[in-house]
Design an enzyme around this catalytic site. Structure first.
Site, PDB file in Angstrom:
ATOM      1  N   TYR A  45      -1.334 -16.775   1.239  1.00 16.72           N
ATOM      2  CA  TYR A  45      -0.162 -16.047   0.720  1.00 16.72           C
ATOM      3  C   TYR A  45       0.012 -16.369  -0.743  1.00 16.72           C
ATOM      4  CZ  TYR A  45       2.596 -13.075   3.684  1.00 16.72           C
ATOM      5  OH  TYR A  45       3.048 -11.988   4.386  1.00 16.72           O
ATOM      6  N   GLU A  47       2.463 -14.401  -3.084  1.00 16.39           N
ATOM      7  CA  GLU A  47       3.413 -13.475  -3.717  1.00 16.39           C
ATOM      8  C   GLU A  47       3.646 -13.870  -5.165  1.00 16.39           C
ATOM      9  OE1 GLU A  47       7.039 -13.127  -1.473  1.00 16.39           O
ATOM     10  OE2 GLU A  47       6.001 -12.132   0.170  1.00 16.39           O
ATOM     11  N   ASP A 191      -4.196  10.363 -11.424  1.00 17.23           N
ATOM     12  CA  ASP A 191      -4.688   9.810 -10.162  1.00 17.23           C
ATOM     13  C   ASP A 191      -6.186  10.094 -10.120  1.00 17.23           C
ATOM     14  OD1 ASP A 191      -5.540   9.381  -7.596  1.00 17.23           O
ATOM     15  OD2 ASP A 191      -3.912  10.465  -6.609  1.00 17.23           O
ATOM     16  N   THR A 217      -7.701   4.531  -6.216  1.00 14.81           N
ATOM     17  CA  THR A 217      -8.112   3.734  -5.068  1.00 14.81           C
ATOM     18  C   THR A 217      -9.478   3.152  -5.428  1.00 14.81           C
ATOM     19  OG1 THR A 217      -8.963   5.729  -4.013  1.00 14.81           O
ATOM     20  CG2 THR A 217      -6.799   4.966  -3.306  1.00 14.81           C
ATOM     21  N   LYS A 220     -13.478   4.854  -2.942  1.00 14.87           N
ATOM     22  CA  LYS A 220     -14.120   6.176  -2.880  1.00 14.87           C
ATOM     23  C   LYS A 220     -15.412   6.129  -3.714  1.00 14.87           C
ATOM     24  CE  LYS A 220      -9.898   8.607  -1.654  1.00 14.87           C
ATOM     25  NZ  LYS A 220      -8.686   7.841  -1.990  1.00 14.87           N
ATOM     26  N   ARG A 226     -11.203  -1.118   0.556  1.00 11.96           N
ATOM     27  CA  ARG A 226     -10.013  -0.285   0.720  1.00 11.96           C
ATOM     28  C   ARG A 226      -8.897  -0.890  -0.118  1.00 11.96           C
ATOM     29  NH1 ARG A 226     -10.735   3.895   4.633  1.00 11.96           N
ATOM     30  NH2 ARG A 226      -8.791   5.044   4.479  1.00 11.96           N
TER      31      ARG A 226
HETATM   32  N1  DSN Z   1      -7.279  10.881   2.271  1.00 11.18           N
HETATM   33  C1  DSN Z   1      -7.847  10.928   0.959  1.00 11.18           C
HETATM   34  C2  DSN Z   1      -8.807  12.042   0.848  1.00 11.18           C
HETATM   35  O1  DSN Z   1      -9.475  12.303   1.830  1.00 11.18           O
HETATM   36  O2  DSN Z   1      -8.945  12.677  -0.180  1.00 11.18           O
HETATM   37  C3  DSN Z   1      -6.820  10.967  -0.034  1.00 11.18           C
HETATM   38  O3  DSN Z   1      -5.873  10.014   0.267  1.00 11.18           O
END
Ligand code: DSN
Length: 404
Positions: A45, A47, A191, A217, A220, A226
């Site tokens: 932990y 924080e 984004d 994120t 991807k 993640r």
């Molecule tokens: N779920 C993602 C996507 O498939 O584009 C976006 O959050």
């Protein structure tokens, strides 16, 4: 008897090995990143931020987070970066909390036109807490109409303009968005979740210095764990950090922070540039092959990792296509297309992406093979013999490109 979780995890390994994933938002994180995500840092932990924690024992966690911050800042060319966001939605929430008050006006791309839930959809917190005005793409070209976005920004005077998408196959003109936001007196939030790997890999222009805040994120095209990051201009650093913790989140997931640090280090390497270039080559090869097979691609092609197909001329819905292809071992998702008259549960399109197959080492010739397999299934989605023949082809192909 129900299967054990251990067995289910083995089943999932097998499923991933034996299918072709064309889900545009998925990727295969390398083994060292998966190892860091499952490491003992999971038990900690911490924080707060490095040197300012609410718990003891953060000697290692502090260094790990400082490393992730140092490499992340360089990678995204940012003044400041927060590496604690659990994922995209909490990151967007923190950004809005930092930049707006509930009830303020914002602008974002509508979900059916390729935006994201957090860009102002009415069922999402973003559409409930803020007055989001939604822009879309031109109905004929499928492209963002920057003049129209500029006019909307002049009329609605948003506090925040969000750019970025989940189903837009073309480059985003961050410079133009920056000019539009500046004229309207709005913050520009980019984004880049889908295209982060392409940006840092040299295949798409950077959002800074045009954007004030950048959210991504990390799982991807970036090929990390993640999770998410928020990068911003120096003047917004304190507000963003405060909005992430204690505003939206509790303790950071230090195991994931370690995995993010590794992901950023990997993305700085020359081989990541080759990987990003191969993603675009593969997506364009797949697009060309599909067009030869009479598939109707929104915007007529792609310059990113993804392709959006309007299936109307193929006499099949997105859901039917997703199901039939899934039976043959090709995994993708049904998707709304711009101005879709069908419901999101059974829309007119499908979305395809190549990050996973590129991570497995597939190249242009495999993209042509995949296009042919897709065409066979879409032409005869109910034929058991076709589905089983394609499934065999998928098995042979995936065996040659194992997930490491
Ligand atoms: N779920 C993602 C996507 O498939 O584009 C976006 O959050």
């Amino acid at each position: 008897m129900a299967k054990s979780i251990k067995q289910l995890l083995k089943d999932e390994d097998k499923r991933q090995q034996e299918t072709i994933s064309l889900i545009a938002s998925e990727n295969i994180a390398p083994p060292e990143i998966r190892q860091a995500a499952g490491s003992s840092l999971m038990n900690k932990y911490s924080e707060g931020y490095p040197q300012k924690r609410y718990y003891g024992g953060n000697k290692v966690a502090d260094v790990v987070e400082q490393m992730a911050v140092a490499v992340g800042r360089k990678l995204f060319r940012a003044d400041h970066i927060n590496v604690q966001p659990y994922s995209g939605t909490p990151a967007m929430m923190a950004i809005y909390f930092a930049l707006m008050k509930p009830g303020d006006t914002a602008m974002g791309m509508s979900l059916p036109h390729g935006g994201h839930l957090t860009h102002g959809h009415k069922v999402n917190f973003s559409g409930k807490l803020y007055k989001f005005v939604q822009y879309g793409v031109d109905p004929d070209s499928g492209l963002l109409n920057y003049d129209e976005i500029e006019t909307m920004a002049k009329i609605f005077k948003p506090k925040v303009i969000v750019c970025g998408a989940t189903a837009y196959p073309r480059q985003i003109d961050f410079q133009r968005f920056g000019k539009i936001a500046k004229k309207a007196g709005a913050y520009l939030v980019a984004d880049i979740s889908h295209i982060a790997g392409l940006i840092v890999g040299g295949q798409h222009p950077y959002p800074f210095p045009h954007a004030d805040v950048v959210m991504s994120t990390t799982h991807k095209t970036l090929r990390g764990p993640r999770g998410a990051i928020i990068a911003c201009k120096a003047s917004l650093a304190a507000a963003i950090d405060k909005a992430v913790f204690p505003g939206v989140q509790g303790g950071p997931h230090d195991n994931i922070t370690a995995a993010k640090a590794l992901c950023f280090q990997n993305a700085m390497k020359p081989e990541f540039k080759r990987y990003a270039a191969q993603i675009v080559k593969n997506a364009q090869a797949l697009a060309r092959a599909l067009q030869k097979l009479d598939f109707n691609l929104i915007t007529g092609g792609t310059d990113t990792h993804l392709i959006l197909i309007d299936l109307t001329n193929k006499n099949i819905t997105g859901k039917e296509a997703e199901t039939a292809l899934g039976k043959a071992g090709i995994i993708l998702n049904k998707n709304m297309i711009p101005n879709d008259l069908r419901s999101p549960f059974d829309p007119s399109g499908i979305r395809l992406g190549v990050p996973v197959v590129t991570s497995r080492g597939m190249k242009e010739s495999q993209m042509e093979q995949i296009a042919l397999m897709i065409a066979k299934v879409i032409d005869k989605p109910k034929s058991k013999s076709v589905l089983s023949a394609v499934k065999k082809e998928v098995a042979a192909c995936t065996k040659k490109f194992p997930i490491k």
